[in-house]
Design an enzyme around this catalytic site. Structure first.
Site, PDB file in Angstrom:
ATOM      1  N   ASP A  81      40.616  -7.276  -2.384  1.00 11.59           N
ATOM      2  CA  ASP A  81      40.485  -7.399  -1.190  1.00 11.59           C
ATOM      3  C   ASP A  81      40.220  -8.799  -1.436  1.00 11.59           C
ATOM      4  O   ASP A  81      40.111  -9.920  -2.283  1.00 11.59           O
ATOM      5  CB  ASP A  81      39.827  -6.839  -0.812  1.00 11.59           C
TER       6      ASP A  81
HETATM    7  C1  BGC Z   1      40.911  -5.933   4.587  1.00 14.83           C
HETATM    8  C2  BGC Z   1      41.900  -5.066   4.050  1.00 14.83           C
HETATM    9  C3  BGC Z   1      43.223  -6.214   3.907  1.00 14.83           C
HETATM   10  C4  BGC Z   1      42.767  -7.490   3.823  1.00 14.83           C
HETATM   11  C5  BGC Z   1      44.364  -8.374   3.873  1.00 14.83           C
HETATM   12  C6  BGC Z   1      40.859  -7.687   4.212  1.00 14.83           C
HETATM   13  O1  BGC Z   1      39.696  -8.252   4.856  1.00 14.83           O
HETATM   14  O2  BGC Z   1      39.843  -6.033   4.047  1.00 14.83           O
HETATM   15  O3  BGC Z   1      42.253  -4.031   4.276  1.00 14.83           O
HETATM   16  O4  BGC Z   1      43.953  -5.562   3.351  1.00 14.83           O
HETATM   17  O5  BGC Z   1      41.901  -7.549   4.201  1.00 14.83           O
HETATM   18  O6  BGC Z   1      44.183  -9.406   5.464  1.00 14.83           O
END
Ligand code: BGC
Length: 765
Positions: free
Chosen positions: A311
């Site tokens: 993530d």
């Molecule tokens: C979130 C994810 C997301 C990623 C990319 C993160 O902060 O937890 O769910 O896919 O950002 O934007």
């Protein structure tokens, strides 16, 4: 018409581009012997050879790559957006040119991505195409209701269509990879991200996740209308303590495996090509550094052969978790755990080479990580057609087609849940004089919810706009702001409420209070909205409330001031019309809650499949005090899982298990009758719950095992049949093996998780 979910199979095995090794009964060390773990999109022998062909192509490419170039494939960076559209910093373009970027995210539009792809393919040393990811969560340009809302339709076919449309739109704008579905089980409404998932039940969550995977990936992942799906956030993110985002997760392995993992697994079994790690720790180990999660379970036990992406900056965050002493060890921990792609930390680029030189990471492990990425790129058709998503002509006509907007409306109305309807306050007669009041009544922005991808408010109708389309006699007052204690709008609200036949209040949460980093400790309506409601009710006894929000709210104190409450969530681009379809009676509400609504926030977490305890509360037990209960609040939620009203009524009868005794492995047939006892036709969701009465470990008081959506005309009665298999009743037993146990099972069939019509059966080994 009947929609059956219990035996639902992916309607295209084409989406299954690999089969978990365990299912094949093979013992395979996945990462290095991927050949066996992959079968083809259609599963035919011919395609199996095609997958060998992919491995051959991966092999030959791997032979050409330097360590630096392999590391490049493991790095992902974001693009940005300014007023003129997407933009990517010059230094990132430079990295692409040097072959140091394997994937990008937040870059979209056909022309922008064509520009970046050209640099990768034509100017970088090996010409390896970029995989473009984006948060396509509930639509791309046409925005559908938030995921929690969609799950309330209990309609996996509909949700699959939503994902398909999202894929059609996103792939026309350069995107090839959706960071979706989110399969985190959500049991704490304080957590803002409950809006992104499918609620508290793992069976329902898994079926929704699988449907989305099928919709995104389509028949063939290499098609120019298919997205690679990404199952997230692995694992257990929904169990963050006290609902505070990014917080610690501390659950037993039994709960992890029995409650939190099945939904991810179901989505992976549908063929998802990628997985995203969770921000949280599990049992003291950050997920992004967890070999147990990313390799033991995911690859070795489940046979996953796709790629794992961290993530956002989660590799860097290992420093804050305190498991890594420095950036080098954070990098080593993530790579060794099996995290292929570093999203945005920029650690792999800076430190992975050194980690290899120092012996913290083997070159073989880097090879494994790189192979997984290349493999997905081959399966995604990027090597054969790197510009597949960059056709500006296609893009011009790909978005918000009429049929997509119609679908947005349809999904919205099937996602709304009617919570209260005293004296059939709804639907409203179109001849009535209606005062539309409330801080969200004329909002367009909030209808889109969080993660609205490329969606915007152009052409979006507010609830007020949509009401005006259908009802000729409308007056409007905003009444108050969302949260600030400003009562200056009360006078006008009171004035129009006084003369109206009925007041339609539109209240709830601002969309920014939901989604990521949006945890709260109070889930009731802001007090200014409460005050407005009381003022309005003081002058008009007919108050109908539409709620726009992204989590279960505490509505106990709202109910006395309203005649009807319609939970409309954030319904999407054409959602207002869908909501008004219900207000006008053009559509009979059919949504059912997938998260319990607590009576008081202090009950949280409250979910239907709790345990019985050694001192279960029952009102007739004489030992009232020393029971598992609250002193001043009931144990039960305000609205249970599966609950939702309709403009008609349904009655269940004759719930019957075919036999009293079954041997392990025999299919169990359960029938029930459901009748529409009201005056209008409607869709009923018949739910089957089971309780394993005695187990080697304690078992939930009931668990959802299947459901069917049935369309019934007034007076119509139908018999429905559910067939349960051994798999449906299996669980992690005391010795942590997964399987069924002998004994008595109670079953209920009904319209929510409080269903009272039931029967029972016994299983013998
Ligand atoms: C979130 C994810 C997301 C990623 C990319 C993160 O902060 O937890 O769910 O896919 O950002 O934007």
């Amino acid at each position: 018409m009947t929609k059956t979910y219990i035996e639902e199979k992916p309607n295209n095995t084409g989406g299954r581009w690999y089969v978990p090794v365990m299912m094949l009964g093979l013992v395979v060390l996945v990462a290095c012997t991927v050949k066996e773990s992959f079968i083809s999109p259609s599963g035919s022998t011919e395609d199996y050879f095609r997958s060998r062909e992919v491995e051959r192509r991966v092999d030959s490419l791997m032979r050409l790559l330097t360590l630096e170039e392999k590391i490049g494939q493991l790095c992902m960076y974001t693009s940005h957006h300014d007023v003129t559209g997407p933009s990517t910093p010059i230094y990132t373009e430079e990295l692409i040119r040097e072959g140091k970027v394997g994937a990008m995210f937040n870059a979209f539009t056909a022309s922008h991505n064509a520009h970046l792809q050209r640099i990768a393919v034509e100017e970088s040393p090996r010409g390896i195409p970029i995989l473009f990811g984006y948060d396509v969560i509930h639509g791309f340009k046409t925005i559908f209701p938030i995921n929690l809302a969609m799950s309330c339709s209990w309609d996996t076919i509909l949700v699959e269509q939503v994902a398909r449309v999202s894929a059609m739109e996103a792939t026309a704008s350069g995107v090839k990879w959706a960071f979706s579905p989110m399969c985190d089980i959500s049991r704490d409404p304080r957590w803002g991200r409950v809006s992104e998932g499918s609620g508290e039940d793992y069976l329902l969550c898994g079926k929704m996740g699988a449907a989305m995977v099928r919709g995104y990936q389509g028949e063939d992942m290499s098609s120019d209308t298919s997205l690679v799906a990404c199952v997230k956030h692995f694992a257990g993110y929904g169990a963050v303590q006290a609902g505070r985002d990014y917080h610690t997760v501390d659950i037993t392995d039994r709960t992890l495996r029995g409650v939190y993992l099945p939904a991810y697994k179901a989505a992976l079994d549908a063929g998802a090509g990628s997985v995203m790690t969770a921000f949280n720790e599990v049992d003291g180990c950050p997920a992004t550094a967890s070999y147990y999660l990313m390799t033991d379970i995911l690859r070795d036990q489940w046979g996953f052969g796709g790629l794992v992406v961290s993530d956002y900056t989660a590799v860097m965050e290992l420093l804050h978790h305190g498991t890594a002493t420095d950036s080098l060890s954070a990098t080593a921990q993530a790579v060794n755990a099996g995290v292929n792609i570093d999203m945005e930390s920029d650690f792999y680029r800076q430190y992975l080479r050194r980690a290899v030189e120092y012996g913290y990471v083997s070159e073989k492990q880097v090879d494994r990580m790189c192979r997984d990425v290349l493999r997905i790129k081959f399966y995604a058709g990027l090597f054969d057609n790197p510009y597949q998503n960059t056709d500006v002509t296609r893009e011009k006509t790909a978005h918000q087609k009429d049929s997509y907007m119609q679908l947005s409306r349809r999904v919205a109305r099937e996602s709304c849940v009617l919570l209260e309807n005293e004296g059939m306050a709804l639907p409203l007669d179109t001849a009535l004089n209606i005062a539309v009041i409330g801080p969200l009544a004329d909002s367009r922005d909030d209808l889109l919810g969080s993660w609205r991808a490329a969606g915007d408010t152009l052409g979006v109708l507010s609830i007020l706009d949509a009401m005006k389309e259908r009802f000729p006699h409308i007056s409007y007052a905003k009444g108050c702001p969302m949260m600030e204690d400003d009562t200056t709008g009360f006078a006008r609200a009171r004035e129009i409420a006084t003369t109206a036949d009925v007041v339609l209040m539109v209240c709830g949460e601002s969309w920014q209070w939901t989604g990521e980093a949006a945890s709260v400790t109070d889930i009731s309506l802001p007090s200014i909205q409460d005050k407005l409601l009381q003022v309005v009710r003081g002058v008009n006894r007919n108050v109908v409330m539409i709620l726009l929000n992204g989590r279960p709210l505490e509505l106990t104190d709202v109910i006395p001031y309203t005649n009807a409450i319609l939970e409309a969530w954030y319904p999407g681009s054409n959602g207002a019309r869908g909501v008004v379809d219900i207000i006008s009676g053009d559509y009979n509400p059919s949504g059912r809650l997938t998260m319990s609504f607590p009576m008081r926030v202090g009950q949280v977490p409250v979910h239907y499949d709790m345990k019985n305890t050694g001192r279960p509360y029952t009102p007739d037990n004489p030992r009232q005090k020393y029971l598992s209960r609250y002193l001043f609040t009931p144990n039960s939620p305000l609205y249970p899982f599966g609950y939702g009203l309709s403009y008609t009524s349904y009655e269940y009868s004759d719930v019957s298990v075919e036999e009293d005794h079954y041997l392990t492995g025999e299919p169990i047939r359960i029938t029930a009758k459901v009748k529409n006892t009201g005056a209008v036709a409607g869709w009923e969701t018949a739910q089957l719950y089971v309780r394993d009465v005695i187990g080697s470990v304690t078992r939930p008081v009931r668990e959802l095992k299947a459901w069917q959506k049935v369309y019934l005309a007034p007076g119509e009665e139908r018999e429905i049949l559910f067939t349960l298999t051994e798999k449906d009743l299996s669980f992690y037993r005391a010795d942590m093996t997964w399987g069924i146990e002998e004994g008595r099972y109670d079953v209920w069939v009904g319209g929510d998780s409080n269903a009272s019509e039931g029967d029972y059966f016994y299983i013998k080994e």
